[in-house]
Design a protein around this motif. Structure first.
Motif, PDB file in Angstrom:
ATOM      1  N   LEU A   3       3.768  -8.259  60.237  1.00 18.75           N
ATOM      2  CA  LEU A   3       3.471  -8.071  61.658  1.00 18.75           C
ATOM      3  C   LEU A   3       2.773  -9.301  62.231  1.00 18.75           C
ATOM      4  CD1 LEU A   3       3.226  -6.203  64.199  1.00 18.75           C
ATOM      5  CD2 LEU A   3       1.039  -5.434  63.265  1.00 18.75           C
ATOM      6  N   PHE A   4       1.909  -9.909  61.429  1.00 16.26           N
ATOM      7  CA  PHE A   4       1.161 -11.074  61.881  1.00 16.26           C
ATOM      8  C   PHE A   4       1.969 -12.368  61.799  1.00 16.26           C
ATOM      9  CE2 PHE A   4      -2.351  -8.278  62.034  1.00 16.26           C
ATOM     10  CZ  PHE A   4      -3.367  -8.898  62.740  1.00 16.26           C
ATOM     11  N   GLY A   5       3.238 -12.249  61.449  1.00 14.80           N
ATOM     12  CA  GLY A   5       4.128 -13.413  61.522  1.00 14.80           C
ATOM     13  C   GLY A   5       4.434 -14.086  60.212  1.00 14.80           C
ATOM     14  N   ALA A   6       4.158 -13.433  59.080  1.00 18.99           N
ATOM     15  CA  ALA A   6       4.447 -14.035  57.774  1.00 18.99           C
ATOM     16  C   ALA A   6       5.960 -14.073  57.547  1.00 18.99           C
ATOM     17  CB  ALA A   6       3.762 -13.242  56.674  1.00 18.99           C
ATOM     18  N   THR A   7       6.496 -15.270  57.459  1.00 22.40           N
ATOM     19  CA  THR A   7       7.922 -15.429  57.153  1.00 22.40           C
ATOM     20  C   THR A   7       8.103 -15.346  55.637  1.00 22.40           C
ATOM     21  OG1 THR A   7       7.568 -17.837  57.143  1.00 22.40           O
ATOM     22  CG2 THR A   7       8.356 -16.860  59.198  1.00 22.40           C
ATOM     23  N   PRO A   8       9.324 -15.120  55.154  1.00 22.84           N
ATOM     24  CA  PRO A   8       9.530 -14.943  53.702  1.00 22.84           C
ATOM     25  C   PRO A   8       8.965 -16.074  52.850  1.00 22.84           C
ATOM     26  CG  PRO A   8      11.510 -14.313  54.893  1.00 22.84           C
ATOM     27  CD  PRO A   8      10.580 -14.903  55.914  1.00 22.84           C
ATOM     28  N   ASP A   9       9.007 -17.312  53.355  1.00 21.54           N
ATOM     29  CA  ASP A   9       8.551 -18.440  52.531  1.00 21.54           C
ATOM     30  C   ASP A   9       7.024 -18.571  52.472  1.00 21.54           C
ATOM     31  OD1 ASP A   9       8.579 -19.073  55.229  1.00 21.54           O
ATOM     32  OD2 ASP A   9       9.049 -21.198  54.920  1.00 21.54           O
ATOM     33  N   ILE A  10       6.301 -17.874  53.351  1.00 24.50           N
ATOM     34  CA  ILE A  10       4.842 -17.976  53.310  1.00 24.50           C
ATOM     35  C   ILE A  10       4.160 -16.638  52.987  1.00 24.50           C
ATOM     36  CG2 ILE A  10       4.777 -19.926  54.903  1.00 24.50           C
ATOM     37  CD1 ILE A  10       4.010 -18.073  57.135  1.00 24.50           C
TER      38      ILE A  10
END
Length: 463
Positions: free
Chosen positions: A123-130
């Motif tokens: 929800l807070f914007g974590a993309t798969p790579d991070i």
């Protein structure tokens, strides 16, 4: 009259503001320096993805601290006004309610955060790579949430008593320890992002030990009584009402981060999420002295408002606005003159430095008016006017920024996101100006009424 009460009521405002603000400024500078150093260590030891991962987790950590700040500021201003009205029993009852609230909230945060960690990070914007970096950091921070909330609430209680030096020490201890422990856990023990989180939790725990010593040793003028840990509906409602503005301001930053991280993921990528993380750390460093001035301002304004000394409330408002505005101008000059240097402190990634330099310049275009907004908002916290304090705390980051960033990003993409910052600063400052001018007129009226009442009393005594 106790020494702390005497100085809040009688000491020269300029000297008093300096005495209460300077320790808070020093402590917040060191805390901001910790954020600086923490990000540098992660950048050098893990890389740009590490920065991005912690940048996603950091707003969640801020929400945890916001709960402590809400209870501490709301309860702290109530303590200041109670002491100003010579009602120590109510002040001590507020103290007990503060700590009861903190313990319960911490338990709830830890349980909910642990169960729903991955969805929250996404929800807070974590993309798969991070995502894995954010997970490593936040899973450990959650178990230290009780230390964060105790620390945040206690700092404000100390300042509400006029104990700025002790509040400073309680903030310096974990900040300095964290700077020392970070390289040990990140590099020497090769724990990377997890190491940064462990160092933070250990440092906060040691800071809480000092806070316990402060209250147990008798340094505080307030005493703990078991009966005061029982919730008082009126105290809790007033604490939450006044503290909600501070909570809204910090949570607004986290909500803003959710929106920004997701929009930056759409119109940019992980690099731009990392850039926002770096800029956020830099701006926090520049904002901390403004918040330190506001922290010194709160007990002075709150105590004298409770004591009906409205002339002193107006005087401390003028001086706090002047000092915070001077620092805002200095911040503006440093950001505009040395953006490349400031960004390159964190990383040697040429892409991050190049794009971050431009973004920082745009973000800081109107930072010179932020000091006015910070102190103006603090005025309403100090005098217990919850609604205007809440509106002003939410204005820049929620009421103005979020609608604007969706509109501008839709038309101008990444540049629209960056330009939303300075436009929001201007609009929020204008709204603050409206509320402050109106309240200043009310203070003038209250001051005249109080002087008239004193004159009538004196005439009656003569008769």
């Amino acid at each position: 009259m106790e020494e702390n009460a005497r100085q809040l009521e009688q000491e020269k405002i300029g000297k008093l503001l300096m005495k209460l603000s300077l320790p808070a400024i020093i402590a917040m500078f060191v805390q901001a320096l910790y954020n600086f150093v923490d990000t540098i260590y992660i950048a050098r030891g893990v890389g740009t993805l590490g920065i991005a991962g912690v940048s996603v987790a950091f707003p969640i950590q801020m929400i945890i601290m916001a709960f402590g700040g809400m209870i501490g500021i709301g309860g702290g201003t109530l303590i200041s006004r109670s002491l100003g009205a010579k009602n120590k029993e109510r002040a001590e009852k507020t103290l007990g309610n503060i700590f009861s609230s903190v313990f319960i909230l911490s338990l709830v945060i830890t349980v909910i955060g642990t169960i729903f960690l991955d969805p929250i990070l996404e929800l807070f914007g974590a993309t798969p790579d991070i995502l894995s970096y954010a997970e490593d950091y936040m899973s450990i921070i959650l178990y230290g949430s009780v230390f964060f909330t105790i620390a945040m609430s206690s700092h404000n209680v100390m300042r509400s008593e006029g104990k700025a030096k002790e509040a400073m020490i309680s903030m310096l201890i974990p900040a300095i320890l964290n700077i020392i422990l970070d390289p040990i856990f990140i590099f020497a023990l090769n724990m990377e992002v997890k190491g940064a989180a462990i160092a933070t939790v250990i440092s906060q725990f040691i800071g809480v030990l000092y806070i316990a010593y402060y209250f147990i040793s008798g340094k505080s003028s307030l005493k703990f009584h078991i009966k005061n840990f029982k919730f008082d509906k009126k105290i809790i409602s007033e604490t939450l009402a006044v503290g909600s503005s501070a909570f809204a301001r910090q949570v607004a930053g986290s909500i803003l981060a959710i929106v920004l991280n997701n929009l930056l993921g759409i119109y940019g990528g992980s690099l731009h999420i990392a850039i926002f993380g770096v800029i956020n750390r830099l701006l926090t460093f520049f904002f901390m002295p403004m918040f330190g001035i506001a922290q010194g301002f709160l007990p002075i304004a709150g105590y004298n408002y409770g004591a009906q000394k409205y002339e002193r409330v107006k005087e401390v408002l003028k001086k706090a606005l002047t000092v915070s505005s001077i620092w805002s101008v200095i911040s503006f000059l440093l950001i505009q003159l040395f953006p490349n240097f400031l960004i390159s402190i964190f990383s040697n990634d040429p892409n991050l430095i190049r794009e971050g330099t431009l973004a920082l310049r745009i973000n800081g275009m109107f930072i010179w008016i932020v000091g006015f907004q910070v102190v103006g908002s603090a005025l309403f916290q100090a005098i217990g006017k919850a609604l205007p304090a809440l509106i002003l705390s939410m204005s820049r980051q929620i009421l103005i920024f979020i609608p604007l960033v969706f509109i501008l990003s839709n038309f101008f993409g990444l540049m629209g996101i960056w330009y939303t910052f300075p436009i929001s600063d201007v609009l929020a400052a204008l709204l603050t100006l409206f509320f402050v001018v109106r309240e200043y007129r009310i203070l003038n009226i209250q001051e005249k009424k109080e002087k008239r009442k004193i004159t009538l009393n004196e005439e009656e005594c003569e008769i």
